[in-house]
Motif scaffolding. Structure first.
Motif, PDB file in Angstrom:
ATOM      1  N   VAL A 136       0.842  -1.199   0.000  1.00 34.65           N
ATOM      2  CA  VAL A 136       0.000   0.000   0.000  1.00 34.65           C
ATOM      3  C   VAL A 136       0.879   1.252   0.000  1.00 34.65           C
ATOM      4  O   VAL A 136       0.617   2.212  -0.738  1.00 34.65           O
ATOM      5  N   TRP A 137       1.956   1.253   0.818  1.00 31.76           N
ATOM      6  CA  TRP A 137       2.865   2.398   0.837  1.00 31.76           C
ATOM      7  C   TRP A 137       3.538   2.592  -0.521  1.00 31.76           C
ATOM      8  O   TRP A 137       3.666   3.728  -1.007  1.00 31.76           O
ATOM      9  N   VAL A 138       3.956   1.493  -1.157  1.00 26.11           N
ATOM     10  CA  VAL A 138       4.552   1.590  -2.498  1.00 26.11           C
ATOM     11  C   VAL A 138       3.529   2.142  -3.485  1.00 26.11           C
ATOM     12  O   VAL A 138       3.839   3.007  -4.321  1.00 26.11           O
ATOM     13  N   SER A 139       2.296   1.656  -3.382  1.00 23.51           N
ATOM     14  CA  SER A 139       1.230   2.112  -4.284  1.00 23.51           C
ATOM     15  C   SER A 139       0.961   3.602  -4.120  1.00 23.51           C
ATOM     16  O   SER A 139       0.719   4.314  -5.107  1.00 23.51           O
ATOM     17  N   ILE A 140       1.001   4.076  -2.877  1.00 25.68           N
ATOM     18  CA  ILE A 140       0.764   5.496  -2.618  1.00 25.68           C
ATOM     19  C   ILE A 140       1.831   6.355  -3.304  1.00 25.68           C
ATOM     20  O   ILE A 140       1.522   7.357  -3.955  1.00 25.68           O
ATOM     21  N   LEU A 141       3.089   5.951  -3.181  1.00 27.87           N
ATOM     22  CA  LEU A 141       4.179   6.708  -3.803  1.00 27.87           C
ATOM     23  C   LEU A 141       4.060   6.689  -5.333  1.00 27.87           C
ATOM     24  O   LEU A 141       4.261   7.711  -5.993  1.00 27.87           O
ATOM     25  N   ALA A 258      -6.563   3.958   3.868  1.00 27.39           N
ATOM     26  CA  ALA A 258      -5.513   4.182   2.865  1.00 27.39           C
ATOM     27  C   ALA A 258      -5.921   3.606   1.513  1.00 27.39           C
ATOM     28  O   ALA A 258      -5.717   4.237   0.468  1.00 27.39           O
ATOM     29  N   ILE A 259      -6.523   2.404   1.521  1.00 29.95           N
ATOM     30  CA  ILE A 259      -7.024   1.796   0.284  1.00 29.95           C
ATOM     31  C   ILE A 259      -8.153   2.639  -0.284  1.00 29.95           C
ATOM     32  O   ILE A 259      -8.227   2.892  -1.495  1.00 29.95           O
ATOM     33  N   ALA A 260      -9.048   3.104   0.596  1.00 29.04           N
ATOM     34  CA  ALA A 260     -10.173   3.934   0.150  1.00 29.04           C
ATOM     35  C   ALA A 260      -9.682   5.216  -0.526  1.00 29.04           C
ATOM     36  O   ALA A 260     -10.204   5.622  -1.571  1.00 29.04           O
ATOM     37  N   SER A 261      -8.663   5.845   0.062  1.00 32.47           N
ATOM     38  CA  SER A 261      -8.158   7.092  -0.508  1.00 32.47           C
ATOM     39  C   SER A 261      -7.521   6.853  -1.870  1.00 32.47           C
ATOM     40  O   SER A 261      -7.645   7.679  -2.781  1.00 32.47           O
ATOM     41  N   LEU A 262      -6.842   5.712  -2.041  1.00 33.12           N
ATOM     42  CA  LEU A 262      -6.265   5.381  -3.343  1.00 33.12           C
ATOM     43  C   LEU A 262      -7.349   5.178  -4.392  1.00 33.12           C
ATOM     44  O   LEU A 262      -7.251   5.676  -5.515  1.00 33.12           O
ATOM     45  N   LEU A 263      -8.395   4.435  -4.023  1.00 35.19           N
ATOM     46  CA  LEU A 263      -9.492   4.202  -4.962  1.00 35.19           C
ATOM     47  C   LEU A 263     -10.154   5.516  -5.372  1.00 35.19           C
ATOM     48  O   LEU A 263     -10.437   5.740  -6.552  1.00 35.19           O
ATOM     49  N   MET A 264     -10.376   6.395  -4.395  1.00 39.03           N
ATOM     50  CA  MET A 264     -11.044   7.661  -4.701  1.00 39.03           C
ATOM     51  C   MET A 264     -10.139   8.625  -5.458  1.00 39.03           C
ATOM     52  O   MET A 264     -10.618   9.539  -6.125  1.00 39.03           O
ATOM     53  N   LEU A 293       0.047   4.968 -14.305  1.00 41.90           N
ATOM     54  CA  LEU A 293       0.685   4.793 -12.995  1.00 41.90           C
ATOM     55  C   LEU A 293      -0.347   4.744 -11.868  1.00 41.90           C
ATOM     56  O   LEU A 293      -0.233   3.934 -10.936  1.00 41.90           O
ATOM     57  N   VAL A 294      -1.361   5.603 -11.938  1.00 47.71           N
ATOM     58  CA  VAL A 294      -2.391   5.608 -10.894  1.00 47.71           C
ATOM     59  C   VAL A 294      -3.186   4.299 -10.927  1.00 47.71           C
ATOM     60  O   VAL A 294      -3.464   3.694  -9.877  1.00 47.71           O
ATOM     61  N   PHE A 295      -3.547   3.834 -12.135  1.00 56.11           N
ATOM     62  CA  PHE A 295      -4.266   2.571 -12.247  1.00 56.11           C
ATOM     63  C   PHE A 295      -3.439   1.415 -11.682  1.00 56.11           C
ATOM     64  O   PHE A 295      -3.945   0.573 -10.934  1.00 56.11           O
ATOM     65  N   VAL A 296      -2.149   1.367 -12.038  1.00 61.69           N
ATOM     66  CA  VAL A 296      -1.268   0.308 -11.544  1.00 61.69           C
ATOM     67  C   VAL A 296      -1.174   0.365 -10.020  1.00 61.69           C
ATOM     68  O   VAL A 296      -1.204  -0.674  -9.341  1.00 61.69           O
ATOM     69  N   ALA A 297      -1.067   1.566  -9.475  1.00 59.12           N
ATOM     70  CA  ALA A 297      -0.959   1.729  -8.025  1.00 59.12           C
ATOM     71  C   ALA A 297      -2.199   1.198  -7.316  1.00 59.12           C
ATOM     72  O   ALA A 297      -2.102   0.509  -6.288  1.00 59.12           O
ATOM     73  N   VAL A 298      -3.364   1.499  -7.851  1.00 58.96           N
ATOM     74  CA  VAL A 298      -4.614   1.057  -7.231  1.00 58.96           C
ATOM     75  C   VAL A 298      -4.717  -0.466  -7.256  1.00 58.96           C
ATOM     76  O   VAL A 298      -5.091  -1.104  -6.266  1.00 58.96           O
ATOM     77  N   ILE A 299      -4.360  -1.072  -8.390  1.00 60.27           N
ATOM     78  CA  ILE A 299      -4.428  -2.530  -8.504  1.00 60.27           C
ATOM     79  C   ILE A 299      -3.417  -3.189  -7.562  1.00 60.27           C
ATOM     80  O   ILE A 299      -3.722  -4.162  -6.869  1.00 60.27           O
ATOM     81  N   PHE A 300      -2.198  -2.636  -7.513  1.00 58.98           N
ATOM     82  CA  PHE A 300      -1.143  -3.210  -6.672  1.00 58.98           C
ATOM     83  C   PHE A 300      -1.525  -3.139  -5.191  1.00 58.98           C
ATOM     84  O   PHE A 300      -1.225  -4.043  -4.412  1.00 58.98           O
ATOM     85  N   ALA A 301      -2.218  -2.072  -4.813  1.00 57.04           N
ATOM     86  CA  ALA A 301      -2.622  -1.911  -3.412  1.00 57.04           C
ATOM     87  C   ALA A 301      -3.655  -2.953  -2.995  1.00 57.04           C
ATOM     88  O   ALA A 301      -3.758  -3.297  -1.813  1.00 57.04           O
TER      89      ALA A 301
END
Length: 320
Positions: A136-141, A258-264, A293-301
């Motif tokens: 999740v931390w990697v996905s956020i960055l 944290a997951i919710a914020s990434l999705l939103m 990059l944002v799509f990849v981050a959300v999926i990875f999280a």
């Protein structure tokens, strides 16, 4: 007994994804309606509309679903406190954002700085016992880098107005944490309804005290007389507020903040696509990279690495 086809967390994650889509399209409405009616007027009216559209929904849900109507004085108090807090925070966040853009922050930079709540939410969550996995931390960055490419097409410089937008991001982070606290305890639709009326009531202060005197009463009324103004206001009020924020409150139930914020945060991606479809805007290679990059981050999280590791350990023990 059959198992449910989809568990609650997956369903709620999909609701948050739908929330991001609704909000992304709302950026188009905000650009058009806010420019014509004034940002404070736009926010005030859309908030009241969001509350009004939910009033007939509440008795319908009580009658035809297993609604969560408050039964005791304590439950009613909790509902009012949660809704009032969310409404005040939502109003404060919107005001900081509008002030920052008014004093010079571009729309793209405002979108990026506002989306920085995806960094702030897990940091706040640490103090509240909400832990995140390393993925999740990697996905956020990765998502922050993607949002930089998506929103900041003219480079980055920092000025005083940007501080106001960063305060907006702080407020949205607090809003997400407050929703995370109250969503399992109260009826989400009722809390959303209270939130909008409180936000609209606070919004009347800058609308009457700032915007109306600045434009003049006659010009202010005239700005609301155009049918082109009411189309974006109705979308922002009924769909973005009434539907979008209600989906957020319902969808955040049981989902890590944290997951919710990434999705939103996908609202930034959807806003670009909405601009392409509705305003005939074009995407640069830099913006496409940001979306990817944002799509990849959300999926990875969303990946459950702990579950994979547990399955591998079980398989190893069986072989032994």
């Amino acid at each position: 007994m059959k198992k449910p086809m989809i568990n609650m967390k997956t369903r709620n994650s999909m609701l948050l994804l739908l929330t991001a889509l609704v909000w992304g399209v709302a950026f188009v409405a905000q650009r058009q309606g806010g420019a014509s009616a004034g940002p404070y007027t736009f926010n005030c009216i859309r908030s009241f509309l969001g509350g009004l559209v939910l009033l007939p929904v509440i008795p319908f849900l009580d009658r035809y679903t297993t609604g969560r109507k408050p039964q005791t004085a304590e439950e009613r108090r909790r509902l009012l406190v949660g809704g009032a807090l969310c409404g005040l925070i939502l109003f404060t966040a919107s005001t900081f954002q509008q002030m920052g853009m008014y004093y010079g922050t571009t729309a793209g930079k405002a979108g990026f700085l506002t989306a920085c709540y995806i960094l702030l939410v897990p940091v706040f969550g640490i103090f509240l016992g909400k832990k995140c996995g390393w993925n999740v931390w990697v996905s956020i960055l990765v998502a922050v880098v993607g949002l930089y490419f998506l929103c900041l097409t003219d480079g980055f410089s920092f000025q005083l107005s940007d501080v106001l937008v960063l305060l907006c991001a702080v407020c949205f982070s607090v809003h997400i944490m407050v929703v995370d606290h109250f969503s399992p305890l109260v009826d989400g639709v009722r809390m959303a309804c209270v939130q909008f009326f409180v936000c609209g009531a606070w919004g009347m202060i800058p609308m009457i005290g700032v915007e109306m005197p600045k434009m003049g009463a006659a010009a202010w009324l005239q700005s609301l007389g155009s049918f082109d103004v009411w189309i974006p206001i109705l979308y922002a009020g009924i769909i973005s507020c009434g539907v979008g924020y209600t989906l957020q409150i319902v969808g955040q139930n049981g989902v890590n903040p944290a997951i919710a914020s990434l999705l939103m945060s996908l609202e930034s991606v959807f806003s670009v696509f909405a601009g392409m479809l509705l305003l005939h805007e074009t995407m640069t290679g830099r913006e496409i990279l940001g979306c990817v990059l944002v799509f990849v981050a959300v999926i990875f999280a969303q990946m459950n690495f702990k579950g994979v590791r547990d399955d591998l350990d079980k398989l190893k023990r069986k072989k032994e």
